[in-house]
Design an enzyme around this catalytic site. Structure first.
Site, short mmCIF file in Angstrom:
data_model
loop_
_atom_site.label_atom_id
_atom_site.label_comp_id
_atom_site.label_asym_id
_atom_site.label_seq_id
_atom_site.Cartn_x
_atom_site.Cartn_y
_atom_site.Cartn_z
N THR A 57 -7.25 5.49 12.23
CA THR A 57 -7.88 6.54 11.43
C THR A 57 -8.68 7.56 12.25
O THR A 57 -9.15 7.25 13.35
CB THR A 57 -8.84 5.87 10.41
OG1 THR A 57 -9.56 6.86 9.68
CG2 THR A 57 -9.85 4.97 11.11
N ALA B 184 -4.71 -2.85 5.73
CA ALA B 184 -6.03 -2.32 6.08
C ALA B 184 -6.95 -2.36 4.87
O ALA B 184 -6.50 -2.30 3.73
CB ALA B 184 -5.91 -0.88 6.57
N ASP C 82 -0.98 -12.58 4.74
CA ASP C 82 -2.38 -12.16 4.90
C ASP C 82 -2.71 -12.22 6.39
O ASP C 82 -2.76 -13.29 6.98
CB ASP C 82 -3.28 -13.10 4.10
CG ASP C 82 -4.76 -12.75 4.21
OD1 ASP C 82 -5.10 -11.83 4.99
OD2 ASP C 82 -5.57 -13.40 3.55
N GLY D 218 0.81 -1.21 0.00
CA GLY D 218 0.00 0.00 0.00
C GLY D 218 0.84 1.26 0.00
O GLY D 218 2.07 1.21 0.05
N TYR E 208 -16.50 1.29 7.93
CA TYR E 208 -15.04 1.37 7.94
C TYR E 208 -14.53 1.81 9.31
O TYR E 208 -13.66 1.16 9.91
CB TYR E 208 -14.57 2.34 6.86
CG TYR E 208 -13.12 2.74 7.00
CD1 TYR E 208 -12.10 1.83 6.77
CD2 TYR E 208 -12.78 4.05 7.38
CE1 TYR E 208 -10.76 2.20 6.91
CE2 TYR E 208 -11.46 4.42 7.52
CZ TYR E 208 -10.45 3.49 7.29
OH TYR E 208 -9.13 3.86 7.44
#
Length: 267
Positions: free
Chosen positions: A105, A64, A40, A12, A129
């Site tokens: 987040t 994520a 994973d 990512g 989320y």
């Protein structure tokens, strides 16, 4: 002996930024980068065999599920990574005495507070989320004593992944007018700055464990951010930005998710 650090979700935007900075200057650390194909976190057997092969001191969890819209439609996918995967990772870190640095987040908050959110403010996510990320945080708190939960805001890379910064530049190539919302407020955060912060946490052997807020210090709306991106790339004369208040999305989003940075002893 060099500290050994695992980076999960290395494919990512944040993982790739950390890897780029590491390759330029390894900071006296020994990193192992694992993308989803290699590791994973929702697969317990995969995790156990991976941790058995290495003697890690730290794990930076960049893995994520971040598609906010899709998470609302298929929440099981978000919970599989953001909740169950993080629980698995917490357990394996506890078993192997590994310090976990987990990226969380601003979406764990509801966005109703006018001032910036502190680490002591009550969480209240308003979409799937945010809920999946908060449950992941709770698993860490219930399992580990040595951890950093680093909440960040509006994360973007100028080079890697899919994000608002790169989307605006892509649209600027083909469109003359862009309609951008002023409805939400946050602190756009460059992955480079977050990566450097994480490196320092490890280098300085910081032990102020717990929840940390880290984001860049400019409060903006999405419109403000788009404007900055165009100016930064000398495109402001090419594109006409139109402000809109209403922004229709499937998932509810916090109107103001500004975070107050934690004052911890990282120079």
């Amino acid at each position: 002996m060099k500290k050994k650090v695992l980076v999960t979700g290395a494919g990512g935007q944040l993982g790739k930024t950390i890897e780029e900075l590491y390759l330029k200057n390894n900071f006296g650390l020994d990193f192992v980068f694992a993308n989803k194909a290699k590791l994973d976190i929702s697969n317990k057997d995969n995790l156990h065999s991976y941790f058995k092969d290495f003697n890690f001191d730290y794990c930076i969890n960049c893995a994520a599920y971040t598609n906010v819209e899709q998470a609302e439609k298929t929440p099981k996918l978000a919970y599989k990574i953001n909740t169950e995967g993080v629980e698995n990772l917490s357990i394996i870190c506890e078993k192997n005495n590994v310090i976990l640095i987990h990226i969380s987040t601003d979406y764990v908050f509801d966005g109703e507070k006018e001032a910036a959110y502190t680490v002591n403010d009550k969480t209240n996510p308003i979409n799937a989320y945010g809920k999946s990320k908060l449950e992941g945080e709770n698993h860490i708190k219930n399992t580990l004593t040595k951890y950093f939960i680093v909440r960040t805001s509006w994360l973007y890379s100028k080079k890697y992944g899919k994000n608002f910064y790169k989307t605006i530049l892509e649209k600027a190539k083909t469109e003359k007018q862009l309609t951008i919302t002023t409805e939400q407020k946050g602190c756009p955060t460059d992955t480079v700055n977050l990566s450097k912060f994480i490196f320092k946490l490890i280098q300085e052997d910081n032990q102020a464990y717990g929840v940390i807020h880290f984001c860049d210090d400019k409060v903006m709306t999405w419109y403000d951010f788009a404007e900055q991106i165009l100016i930064e790339n000398n495109l402001s004369n090419n594109i006409y930005l139109v402000k809109v208040n209403n922004y229709r999305t499937f998932a509810r989003r916090p109107k103001s998710s500004v975070l107050k940075n934690s004052h911890i002893n990282v120079n």
